[in-house]
Scaffold this active site. Sequence first.
Site, short mmCIF file in Angstrom:
data_model
loop_
_atom_site.label_atom_id
_atom_site.label_comp_id
_atom_site.label_asym_id
_atom_site.label_seq_id
_atom_site.Cartn_x
_atom_site.Cartn_y
_atom_site.Cartn_z
N LYS A 169 -83.74 -66.60 -49.54
CA LYS A 169 -84.39 -66.25 -48.44
C LYS A 169 -83.62 -65.01 -47.76
CE LYS A 169 -86.39 -70.83 -47.95
NZ LYS A 169 -86.10 -72.20 -47.63
N GLN A 180 -82.75 -75.97 -43.34
CA GLN A 180 -83.16 -75.88 -44.88
C GLN A 180 -83.02 -77.53 -45.32
OE1 GLN A 180 -83.82 -73.49 -47.14
NE2 GLN A 180 -83.88 -75.13 -48.55
N ASP A 223 -90.77 -72.68 -40.29
CA ASP A 223 -91.22 -73.25 -41.42
C ASP A 223 -92.76 -74.10 -41.04
OD1 ASP A 223 -90.02 -73.51 -43.95
OD2 ASP A 223 -88.64 -74.84 -43.29
#
Length: 298
Positions: free
Chosen positions: A53, A97, A120
Site C-alpha cells: 500500500k 490494517q 476501507d
Amino acid sequence: MTLKLDGKNLSLTIEDRLKKDILSLSSKSNRMPSLAVIRVGDDPASGVYVRNKEKACSRIGIKSLLFHLDENSSNKDVLDLINNLNDDQSVDGILLQLPLPCQLDSVKLISKINPEKDVDGLHEQNIGFLVKNQLSLRSCTPAGIINLLRSQEIDIAGKRIVVVGRSLLVGKPLSIMLLNLNATVTVAHSKTRNLKEICQEAEILIIAVGKPNFIDSSYVKSGSVVIDVGIHRLKSSTNNVSQLCGDVLLEDVIPKVFAYTPVPGGVGPMTVTMLLVNTTFSWQKRCGLISTVDDLLS
Ligand code: NAP
C-alpha cells in the site's frame, strides 16, 4: 480463448489516471493527499500488505504515514491514535490494517474512524450509504471487482450472480453493490444447502470463502464468468516451493468459462487500487475540489 480479467493491468491504468488528477489538482489544494496506515503487531502477511500500500501511494503522489504499534497495544492505545488522526486536518484517509491482535475489537475501533476518512469503506455510515445507493467511500475489494467486470464491459444488470461468502469485508458489501447495479444476487455461505447446484446457475460466480482450490469445474456453468477473491500461499509437496493460489481450481475451471480472474494478478491489485481511489476521493472532498473518481465508486 478464455478472457483473463487482468487486475494488474487495470490497476496500472487507474493509477495513471489518479496520478494525473492528483498532480493537476494539488496546486488548488496546496497539499498532496495523505493516508495514515495503522499496523498493530508483527503479522508478516500484514507487513507485506502495508508495504504494498505504501509503494502504491508513492507511485501516484499520495503521502503515506505508517503508525506501527506494539503487539500488546490496548483498545485505548489504538483509539487515542485514531482520535489524533481524525483531528489532523492534513490526513485524508485512515486505514486500520486487519487482522488485529486478539485483545483488540476491530469492529468498535473501525466505528471510531471519522467516516469521511474511512478509506476501507467499512464504517457503518459508509455501509449505510452503500445500502441506500448513495455515493461514498466503498469497501475496496468489492468495488475493485465491480470495476474489473466493467472494464471488460461484462454486463451486471439482469445477470444471475452467485456470491459465495458473506463476510463484512467482501461478500456482504459486494452483494449490495451488485444489487444496486440491478443483478439478481444469491449469497451463499457455510450453512447453504446444495451449494453446487446454486453455483451451477450463476452467470457470474464470485468466490470468497478462504479455502484453497475449493471450487472446481463441476460448480461452474459453461460460458460463465468466475471471480476468485481467495488468496493462499501453499507449499508444493514435491519441491517445498510456495505458490499462490485462490479459492478456485483455476486450471480445471478456465477451459469451461468465458472469463476468469487469475491469482495473483486479478482481484488483489484492484483492492489496493481502490484504496488509492478512496483516498483521492476523500482528499478532493475535504479540499473542496470537484471529485474526478465518482465513476469508480458507483
Ligand atoms: P471470511 O471472513 O473467513 O469469510 C468466509 C466466508 O466463506 C464466510 O461467509 C463463510 O460462511 C463462507 N464459507 C466458509 N466455508 C464455506 C463453505 N464450505 N461453503 C460455503 N461458504 C463457506 O473471509 P473473507 O475475509 O471474506 O476472505 C475470503 C478470502 O478472500 C480469503 O482467502 C481472503 O484471504 C481473501 N481476500 C482477498 C482479498 C484480495 O484483495 N484479493 C481481499 C479480502 C479477502 P459463514 O459466514 O457461514 O461462516
